[in-house]
Motif scaffolding. Structure first.
Motif, short mmCIF file in Angstrom:
data_model
loop_
_atom_site.label_atom_id
_atom_site.label_comp_id
_atom_site.label_asym_id
_atom_site.label_seq_id
_atom_site.Cartn_x
_atom_site.Cartn_y
_atom_site.Cartn_z
N GLU A 57 0.84 -1.21 0.00
CA GLU A 57 0.00 0.00 0.00
C GLU A 57 0.87 1.25 0.00
N THR A 58 1.94 1.24 0.81
CA THR A 58 2.86 2.38 0.84
C THR A 58 3.54 2.56 -0.51
N VAL A 59 3.99 1.47 -1.10
CA VAL A 59 4.66 1.52 -2.40
C VAL A 59 3.71 2.05 -3.47
N ALA A 60 2.46 1.57 -3.46
CA ALA A 60 1.47 2.03 -4.45
C ALA A 60 1.13 3.50 -4.28
N LEU A 61 1.04 3.95 -3.03
CA LEU A 61 0.74 5.36 -2.76
C LEU A 61 1.85 6.26 -3.28
N LEU A 62 3.10 5.91 -2.98
CA LEU A 62 4.23 6.70 -3.46
C LEU A 62 4.29 6.71 -4.99
N PHE A 63 4.09 5.56 -5.60
CA PHE A 63 4.11 5.47 -7.06
C PHE A 63 3.05 6.37 -7.69
N SER A 64 1.86 6.34 -7.12
CA SER A 64 0.75 7.14 -7.67
C SER A 64 1.03 8.63 -7.58
N MET A 65 1.58 9.08 -6.44
CA MET A 65 1.89 10.51 -6.29
C MET A 65 3.01 10.92 -7.25
N MET A 66 3.96 10.02 -7.48
CA MET A 66 5.04 10.32 -8.43
C MET A 66 4.49 10.49 -9.84
N VAL A 67 3.54 9.65 -10.22
CA VAL A 67 2.92 9.74 -11.55
C VAL A 67 2.17 11.07 -11.69
N LEU A 68 1.37 11.41 -10.67
CA LEU A 68 0.60 12.65 -10.71
C LEU A 68 1.50 13.88 -10.88
N VAL A 69 2.56 13.93 -10.09
CA VAL A 69 3.45 15.09 -10.13
C VAL A 69 4.28 15.10 -11.41
N SER A 70 4.68 13.92 -11.87
CA SER A 70 5.48 13.83 -13.10
C SER A 70 4.73 14.43 -14.29
N ILE A 71 3.44 14.14 -14.37
CA ILE A 71 2.64 14.68 -15.48
C ILE A 71 2.38 16.17 -15.28
N THR A 72 2.06 16.57 -14.05
CA THR A 72 1.72 17.97 -13.79
C THR A 72 2.89 18.91 -14.04
N LYS A 73 4.10 18.47 -13.70
CA LYS A 73 5.26 19.36 -13.85
C LYS A 73 5.57 19.66 -15.32
N LYS A 74 5.09 18.83 -16.23
CA LYS A 74 5.32 19.07 -17.66
C LYS A 74 4.62 20.34 -18.14
N THR A 75 3.65 20.79 -17.38
CA THR A 75 2.91 21.99 -17.76
C THR A 75 3.64 23.27 -17.36
N GLY A 76 4.68 23.15 -16.53
CA GLY A 76 5.41 24.34 -16.08
C GLY A 76 4.73 25.10 -14.97
N VAL A 77 3.64 24.55 -14.41
CA VAL A 77 2.88 25.29 -13.42
C VAL A 77 3.69 25.55 -12.15
N PHE A 78 4.55 24.61 -11.77
CA PHE A 78 5.34 24.80 -10.56
C PHE A 78 6.40 25.90 -10.74
N THR A 79 7.04 25.93 -11.92
CA THR A 79 8.01 26.98 -12.21
C THR A 79 7.33 28.34 -12.26
N TYR A 80 6.16 28.38 -12.90
CA TYR A 80 5.38 29.62 -12.97
C TYR A 80 5.07 30.16 -11.58
N MET A 81 4.63 29.29 -10.67
CA MET A 81 4.29 29.70 -9.32
C MET A 81 5.51 30.24 -8.57
N ALA A 82 6.66 29.61 -8.75
CA ALA A 82 7.87 30.04 -8.06
C ALA A 82 8.30 31.44 -8.51
N ILE A 83 8.26 31.66 -9.82
CA ILE A 83 8.66 32.99 -10.35
C ILE A 83 7.68 34.05 -9.88
N ARG A 84 6.39 33.74 -9.92
CA ARG A 84 5.39 34.71 -9.48
C ARG A 84 5.54 35.04 -7.99
N LEU A 85 5.91 34.08 -7.21
CA LEU A 85 6.14 34.35 -5.78
C LEU A 85 7.30 35.32 -5.59
#
Length: 429
Positions: A53-81
């Motif tokens: 369960e722990t392994v599956a949870l970590l894997f799932s969060m890694m997949v979610l973040v891996s896809i989301t970061k391709k949009t540049g949203v995290f970099t955008y937020m850092a610069i705006r801050l």
């Protein structure tokens, strides 16, 4: 003989993990295989010890973040801050700390620093500011912020999976208040310490303000899909007690939904390649190593020893757990320590301690906060140090410890007061 073999393999693996001469996942898995070769347990038992369960949870969060970061949203937020504080060094330090702490609470601290530190180093290079204060504050904030939620730090994930009645909201309710106090105290002290080193340069700040953060943001269907699913998943964690669905199922569902939605835009194989497989295999090997100790009865003996030292007294046991977890996690990575302690706490219930929740919270606080003691105290620390070194901004081990050890002691003192008055006072009379 089996007991001696299990102990020798566990200690040798632990030492090699600490020295970091070899990849820690390789060492942990090799230790697990040695337990199989020496017949301490069989394959069926080994797989049973792995907390899937722990392994599956970590894997799932890694997949979610891996896809989301391709949009540049995290970099955008850092610069705006950085632009929001107009490039002023001291407010930038405070905002960086808050951004890291919040991100670590809801994404996990390793993922947060992987996303944020490269952007932060670029920003402070543009402003010609010293990197060390920002890197130090980022590490401290990631470990403190990650303490507040079930998914924020790997030790919490492991504890959350081990205790059925602990939910996502349980961690926020029980650990959130003390995390806010510790975070505010540590940040205030560090701002006072570094304020004279952070010199404001109006010209460089003006150049930062001219940056167009939107250039880094890829506005597309992928952006809305990934951010929406990520938010829905986190909301699902919070609704866990009401929907009666465990957080692993929620995380896996979120990851699969996003993979299906983005299947025509992204290659699933490429997404899987970006998953931190080393971390996942490290967890598997670690569970196998601890399983060896459990098989030969070492875990049971540790529980008996803790009961003997504390005399079965809940307040003493909780404080021993808090400080031992904090101090040991400051020296070694907190993940192996928690992996070894979880079955110990579970065994305590068999020795007359019916209410062990205060001990669980003490373990979580000690392990997560202890990561700030040294540069090898937590996975996030090692990740930040690696990124900094690649940008020619190395973090000296001793210099980090000069700040890290006092922060650790202060954090444990605040945590001790909190645990005593919130959980232990009724048992101290």
């Amino acid at each position: 003989m089996a007991t001696l073999l299990a102990l020798l393999i566990f200690v040798a693996s632990y030492v090699l993990i600490m020295t970091e001469k070899w990849n820690r996942a390789l060492v942990a898995l090799a230790g697990g295989v040695l337990l199989l070769v020496t017949k301490v347990y069989e394959w069926e038992e080994a797989f049973g010890f792995i907390d899937w369960e722990t392994v599956a949870l970590l894997f799932s969060m890694m997949v979610l973040v891996s896809i989301t970061k391709k949009t540049g949203v995290f970099t955008y937020m850092a610069i705006r801050l950085a632009q929001m504080v107009k490039g002023r060094p001291i407010p930038l330090l405070a905002v960086s700390a808050i951004f890291t702490a919040v991100g670590s609470a809801f994404l996990d601290n390793v993922t947060t620093v992987l996303l944020f530190v490269p952007v932060l180093l670029t920003l402070i290079d543009r402003l010609q500011l010293p990197a060390f204060p920002y890197l130090l504050v980022t590490i401290f904030s990631s470990n403190i912020g990650g303490t507040a939620t079930l998914i924020g730090d790997p030790p919490n994930i492991m504890i959350g999976q081990a205790v059925e009645h602990f939910s996502f909201l349980s961690f926020i309710y029980h650990l959130g208040p003390v995390v806010l106090v510790i975070f505010g105290s540590v940040l205030t002290i560090l701002l006072l310490i570094f304020r004279k080193q952070l010199i404001y340069n109006p010209e460089l700040a003006a150049a930062l303000l001219e940056m167009d953060a939107r250039e880094h943001l890829k506005v597309s269907r992928l952006l809305f899909q990934s951010v929406s699913v990520l938010i829905l998943t986190i909301m699902g964690f919070m609704m866990h007690p009401f929907v009666h669905m465990d957080i692993t199922t929620i995380a896996v569902s979120g990851a699969l939904l996003l993979l299906f939605l983005t299947d025509k835009e992204l290659d699933v194989e490429h997404v899987f390649q970006e998953v931190e497989w080393v971390t996942l295999f490290f967890f598997m090997g670690l569970f196998m190593l601890v399983g060896g100790l459990e098989t030969v009865g070492v875990i049971d003996e540790l529980a008996r020893m803790m009961v003997w030292v504390s005399g079965g007294d809940l307040p003493i046991t909780s404080m021993v757990m808090l400080w031992s977890a904090g101090l040991l996690s400051g020296v070694v990575d907190n993940i192996p320590f928690v992996a070894a302690m979880i079955p110990v706490v579970q065994e305590l219930q068999g020795y007359g301690m019916m209410n062990v929740d205060p001990i669980w919270w003490s373990l979580a606080l000690g392990a997560c906060l202890g990561g700030n003691g040294t540069l090898v105290g937590a996975s996030a620390n090692v990740v930040v140090a690696g990124i900094a070194a690649s940008h020619r901004q190395p973090i000296p081990f001793l210099k980090f410890s000069i700040y890290g050890i006092p922060v650790l002691i202060l954090s444990l003192l605040i945590a001790s007061i909190y645990v005593y008055f919130r959980y232990l006072l009724p048992f101290s009379s």
